[in-house]
Design an enzyme around this catalytic site. Structure first.
Site, PDB file in Angstrom:
ATOM      1  N   PRO A 185       0.896  -1.225   0.243  1.00 14.71           N
ATOM      2  CA  PRO A 185       0.081  -0.032  -0.105  1.00 14.71           C
ATOM      3  C   PRO A 185       0.857   1.320   0.170  1.00 14.71           C
ATOM      4  CG  PRO A 185      -0.550  -1.367   1.848  1.00 14.71           C
ATOM      5  CD  PRO A 185       0.579  -2.031   1.247  1.00 14.71           C
ATOM      6  N   GLU A 186       0.660   2.192  -1.097  1.00 14.32           N
ATOM      7  CA  GLU A 186       1.217   3.577  -1.052  1.00 14.32           C
ATOM      8  C   GLU A 186      -0.219   4.418  -0.937  1.00 14.32           C
ATOM      9  OE1 GLU A 186       4.089   3.829  -4.287  1.00 14.32           O
ATOM     10  OE2 GLU A 186       4.436   1.575  -4.237  1.00 14.32           O
ATOM     11  N   ARG A 235      16.178  -0.637  -3.180  1.00 14.43           N
ATOM     12  CA  ARG A 235      14.802  -1.090  -3.761  1.00 14.43           C
ATOM     13  C   ARG A 235      15.247  -1.487  -5.274  1.00 14.43           C
ATOM     14  NH1 ARG A 235      14.224  -1.843   0.485  1.00 14.43           N
ATOM     15  NH2 ARG A 235      12.815  -0.648   2.479  1.00 14.43           N
TER      16      ARG A 235
END
Length: 291
Positions: A2-3, A266
């Site tokens: 979730p962003e 990332r």
DNA sequence: CTCGATCCCTGGACGC
DNA sequence: TGCGTCCAGGGATCGA
């Protein structure tokens, strides 16, 4: 994962279901992700939910305590971060409880607000209303609310643009998917330094972020593996991804194969042709890594 | 100031 | 079929 768009989707669902409801009971499973459990246990029963807000990737429920003897109803906030796999769902109290459900809040309308989180990377904490301003002061601005001028000044640092966008102290709410999608759209390599972006690139990135986030909110977020909204339904934006998760697949603009490198710890997906690597030291580092 | 590494956690993918 | 290994990643933290 979730962003901002996913959390916004959840918040909109909760906003339709929760304000005015009273918390009539609570149950806990594994609670090692809750900062101060006794505080929750003391404050939640009998409290009413007044408002549902989003602060970056945090969900905030503003609570009013039960009427006290002197009539005071001190306000507090229940802050929830969904981490990687957190789900916040409103359902009937008699619906089956799914595995990895760690918090149940019983409501006064025969429904329950349930928090489910496989990996327990999420966070939950309670704070007094007076603590909220200092909490928010540690976060950067909302990317959909920041002015272009403030956006530029926040990015004028000698750090890689990908790291800056991911840093919640710079902007709040961006994560790996939407930084990669925005950088692809703006044709900016993730290792470029924020301070080195040309004015035209800053303008393109500002526009790209707004466009990508707005579209993703409209499509109710991206569901890669675990994301569902407050009703348990997945989003649709994953169909629009142009970079994220597309290693080896052709760029939608030029057909070059999308590449994956590690930036700021990332996975970062980008088109090596549309998003040229920066000159100098960092470019050599990228070439070394690509071999 | 900025970087990478490490840890937290579980399920899914993959190799043998 | 089954087992071991690796990987995903948001955020805190620490040493370089």
């Amino acid at each position: 994962m979730p962003e901002l768009p996913e959390v916004e989707t959840v918040v909109r669902g909760l906003r339709a279901a929760l304000p005015g409801r009273i918390i009539t009971g609570l149950h806990f499973g594994n609670t090692d992700f809750i900062a101060d459990l006794p505080r929750l246990e003391a404050a939640l029963p009998g409290a009413s939910i007044e408002e549902v807000c989003r602060f970056g990737k945090f969900i905030g429920l503003r609570l009013a305590a039960p009427h006290g003897a002197n009539g005071n109803r001190p306000a507090s906030w229940l802050l929830v971060h969904l981490g990687m796999t957190g789900q916040f769902v409103v359902c009937r109290a008699d619906s089956p409880v799914r595995p990895h459900t760690h918090v149940w809040l019983a409501l006064d309308d025969a429904r329950e607000l349930r928090y489910t989180d496989i990996r327990r990377f999420g966070k939950m904490r309670l704070m007094d209303a007076a603590e909220l301003p200092s909490f928010l002061a540690r976060l950067g601005s909302e990317p959909l609310e920041v002015s272009f001028e403030a956006f530029c000044s926040a990015l004028s640092r000698r750090a890689m643009i990908k790291a800056l966008l991911l840093d919640q102290h710079v902007f709040r709410g961006l994560g790996n998917i939407y930084t990669d999608e925005s950088l692809w759209r703006a044709r900016i390599h993730p290792r470029r330094l924020g301070a080195r972006l040309k004015p035209s690139e800053r303008r393109a990135l500002y526009a790209a972020l707004r466009r990508v986030l707005a579209d993703a909110i409209r499509l109710r977020g991206s569901s890669i593996s675990d994301f569902v909204d407050s009703a348990g339904s997945p989003g649709d934006y994953q169909r629009r991804h142009r970079a994220y998760g597309r290693e080896g697949e052709p760029c939608y603009r030029c057909g070059t194969k999308i590449r994956r490198i590690i930036v700021a710890g990332r996975s970062s997906y980008f088109c090596p042709r549309c998003q040229p690597a920066p000159k100098g030291r960092s470019q050599r580092a990228v070439r070394r890594q690509s071999r």
